[in-house]
Scaffold this active site. Structure first.
Site, short mmCIF file in Angstrom:
data_model
loop_
_atom_site.label_atom_id
_atom_site.label_comp_id
_atom_site.label_asym_id
_atom_site.label_seq_id
_atom_site.Cartn_x
_atom_site.Cartn_y
_atom_site.Cartn_z
N LYS A 189 41.59 52.78 41.41
CA LYS A 189 42.02 51.61 42.18
C LYS A 189 41.95 51.84 43.68
O LYS A 189 42.83 51.41 44.43
CB LYS A 189 43.43 51.16 41.77
N LYS B 225 40.74 36.56 38.87
CA LYS B 225 41.56 36.79 40.07
C LYS B 225 41.29 38.19 40.59
O LYS B 225 40.94 39.10 39.82
CB LYS B 225 43.04 36.57 39.80
N LYS C 294 48.08 40.72 33.40
CA LYS C 294 46.98 41.53 33.91
C LYS C 294 47.39 42.23 35.20
O LYS C 294 48.29 41.78 35.91
CB LYS C 294 45.74 40.66 34.15
N ASP C 295 46.68 43.32 35.51
CA ASP C 295 46.97 44.12 36.69
C ASP C 295 46.83 43.31 37.97
O ASP C 295 46.09 42.33 38.02
CB ASP C 295 46.00 45.31 36.78
N LYS C 296 47.52 43.77 39.02
CA LYS C 296 47.35 43.15 40.33
C LYS C 296 46.14 43.73 41.04
O LYS C 296 45.19 43.02 41.37
CB LYS C 296 48.60 43.33 41.19
#
Length: 702
Positions: free
Chosen positions: A28, A310, A339-341
């Site tokens: 990330k 997104k 869902k992940d940011k």
């Protein structure tokens, strides 16, 4: 990856299942390094589906006014003999006060039309289930009660009751309950061993102190009809304090069932602004009632499905933004999973009461918020959490290096780690994102407060600031210092949808236990239960780590195993869970892949070994030894479930990139060869976390 120190400490204490050395790296570094694509129940990636043609909305949403109505019941046509004429006069006199209400509702929106239609279809229930004498006495009783309720004097002594006798058939009782409350909204009915007893509705009298009799009658008819997606609107009101009193009464008495909003009337006089209070049922509040509407056809709600892409956006922030653009509320959206940011994510979503065309109209607006919607189409039902097969991940791990004091070849370590997890799996922990990013407060702490019904504490935990000095944390800090909800609301940035909703409720109802209950109702049910699940998830993580540390990969007496060889879903019934016996342990009948542990709830069994004892000690430590895992005030029930302690990645592939392979593209990014990087792709079952799988591969908290 941005990760707080508390989360790192929490996860570093959890054990592994594999014994390879692992390696270090960074995930990330940017959202494009972590791409998540939902896999639907058909096994399809949701980003690959082709747009279906838009259907005519009218094909799934017939206009209510085109449905023929049955003729109204003619009171004069009821036949009474002798003394029954007095009852007819009484019944007619009591009905006259409802005529203006009927006239107004007949000209209101289709929701009220449906309420009247339902009432009309039930009007002959009295004749079919009650004899003339009982009908006569009921009419007289109703008129007497209404006169008392409308009087200025307070009712004293026990409330008068009238028995209709026993009715053995359950469906007939349900029909009669509803028919009475529709004809006489100022009465309530209760059941006692098949007997129906009628008495005064004291809440009707309370409401009449705040609004007109006509509005009170209309509201209680609306409340009993339970028409999904319908609304009730009170008359325009220019007095803010009076509106606040009405809001307070409705939320105090019926807040678990309905929600209220104030809206400015269109074309009002600016010098004398009028605002109306609109009431609507909370989502799912009445879907599972024990007494279904037996003879009223439900109107089919309009649902539009779409795929949401997104980038670097929190799930609830994205939903809040979409709700704002579409003029609906966040609870109108449903989805299969969170869902992940810090990622690029693709997921299926469904929104209620929004047409496909209307959703298409906001495409350009939401692009500025790093969102895109596509595959837009009408569907018949919302999504539910867990309604997916899993997720596909495309991940870049950068800055690869050996573990400290490891002298082996890095590429060999990476290959060894990947092959180990392919063949032996990984511990199926809930991932760090389940618990939020907060350093001071995490979601499981809020969940624990909710389970203990500590509503004020839960709200204050939710509004606890971090140490940073940004606008959001400054606003939170101001609230904890002053408890000034209105002032904090003005300081809170608009994009913080959840915080602003809570503060709005606290301003309306106060920072009290009751006010904080109403504040939690500003969240949809899925978000309220999320906090409870976060606490259960934390305990499960610690339990499975304790189980593996205590017994390793052996299946021992008292373990719980799933009788099916492979479990693809998290939620399965207790009938599929078996307690391992001493003989089965000796015979090595089961493998570690079949072992499950309970996720806390009211409908689970615990292992009958040291792990079961551990669960009870933890619950006692947290003050939950007698917890039923229900929060009645918030309509939250956690039945619990069972979760496999090991899982496996599917379709795993990887590719190492070194300095000679510069400019290899992933979605939205370019990998330059300054250091060694790893591209890794795999599929995981629903409720599994890629960060947890990577942690097992790398033997390093990512």
């Amino acid at each position: 990856m941005e990760e707080d120190a508390d989360n790192r400490t929490r996860f570093s204490s959890l054990c592994y299942i594999n014994d390879h050395v692992g390696f270090r790296g960074t995930i990330k570094s940017s959202p494009s390094d972590f791409v998540v694509i939902e896999i639907n129940e058909k096994g399809q990636l949701v980003d690959k589906a082709i747009d279906e043609p838009l259907h005519q909305v009218n094909s799934i949403l017939p206009k209510a006014q085109n449905i023929a109505k049955k003729p109204k019941l003619d009171l004069q046509s009821l036949s009474f003999e002798g003394g029954h004429k007095q009852a007819l006069d009484t019944l007619t006199r009591c009905s006259e006060s409802d005529q203006s209400l009927q006239h107004r509702l007949e000209n209101e929106d289709t929701g009220h039309d449906r309420i009247l239609k339902c009432e009309e279809e039930k009007s002959d229930v009295f004749n079919s289930l009650l004899d003339e004498k009982v009908n006569e006495l009921l009419a007289q009783f109703a008129c007497d009660i209404k006169e008392k309720l409308n009087s200025k004097t307070e009712l004293t002594g026990p409330s008068p009751e009238f028995s209709l006798g026993k009715i053995l058939d359950k469906s007939q009782r349900a029909s009669l309950h509803s028919a009475i409350r529709q004809r006489y909204p100022y009465l309530i009915t209760v059941g006692k061993n098949g007997e129906i007893v009628v008495k005064a509705n004291l809440e009707y009298k309370e409401l009449c102190h705040l609004v007109s009799e006509e509005e009170a009658l209309g509201f209680f008819k609306y409340l009993d009809a339970k028409r999904e997606n319908s609304k009730f609107t009170f008359k325009p009101d220019t007095n803010k304090d009076h509106r606040k009193a009405v809001h307070h009464f409705l939320n105090k008495k019926f807040g678990n069932l309905v929600e209220t909003k104030s809206f400015s009337e269109l074309n009002y006089n600016a010098a004398d602004p009028s605002v109306v209070i609109t009431v609507k049922f909370r989502e799912k509040a009445h879907k599972h009632r024990k007494r279904p509407l037996l003879d009223c056809e439900e109107r089919k709600a309009l649902y539009t499905a779409f795929t949401l892409r997104k980038e670097n956006l929190e799930m609830f922030e994205a939903v809040g933004c979409l709700a704002l653009k579409l003029g609906v509320i966040p609870s109108d959206f449903s989805y299969a999973g969170l869902k992940d940011k810090k990622a690029i994510t693709y997921q299926a979503m469904v929104v209620r009461e929004v047409t496909p065309e209307r959703l298409k109209n906001i495409e350009k607006e939401i692009e500025k918020k790093r969102m895109k919607v596509f595959n837009i189409r009408p569907v018949g039902d919302p999504l539910r959490l867990g309604q997916l097969k899993g997720n596909h991940f495309d991940i870049v791990i950068r800055n690869l290096s050996r573990q400290i004091n490891d002298s082996a070849q890095l590429k060999e370590r990476i290959l060894e780690a990947i092959e180990n997890v392919k063949s032996k799996g990984f511990v199926n922990y809930y991932g760090p994102q389940r618990f939020g990013k907060g350093r001071k407060v995490q979601t499981d702490q809020i969940g624990l407060a909710l389970l203990k019904s500590e509503m004020v504490k839960a709200v204050k935990l939710f509004l606890t600031p971090e140490d940073s000095d940004d606008p959001v944390n400054r606003a939170k800090r101001y609230f904890l210092q002053t408890e000034d909800a209105k002032g904090t609301h003005s300081l809170m940035p608009e994009f913080r949808i959840r915080e602003r909703a809570v503060l709005e409720s606290l301003h309306r109802f106060g920072v009290t236990e009751e006010g904080c209950v109403q504040a939690w109702f500003s969240f949809p049910h899925s978000m309220r239960i999320f906090y409870v699940h976060a606490y259960s998830s934390k305990i499960w993580n610690e339990a499975v780590s304790y189980r593996l540390t205590t017994y390793g990969s052996r299946v021992v007496e008292g373990d719980l195993v799933c009788l099916d060889g492979d479990v693809d879903e998290e939620h399965f019934p207790s009938s599929r869970v078996h307690l391992v016996t001493e003989e089965e342990e000796s015979a090595n009948i089961y493998t570690i892949n079949q072992v499950v542990l309970p996720v806390l709830g009211y409908n689970i069994q615990y292992p009958k070994n040291k792990v079961g004892q551990w669960y009870h000690e933890i619950l006692s430590r947290d003050g939950l030894q007698s917890c039923k895992f229900r929060v009645p005030a918030l309509k939250l029930n956690a039945p619990g479930c069972y979760r496999q302690i090991l899982k496996y990645p599917h379709n795993l592939s990887s590719h190492l990139i070194d300095g000679s392979d510069a400019n290899v593209q992933t979605e939205g990014s370019c990998i330059s060869g300054a250091t060694l990087s790893l591209l890794i792709s795999f599929d995981l079952d629903s409720s599994c976390y890629a960060t947890v799988c990577l942690r097992e591969i790398m033997k390093h908290d990512v």
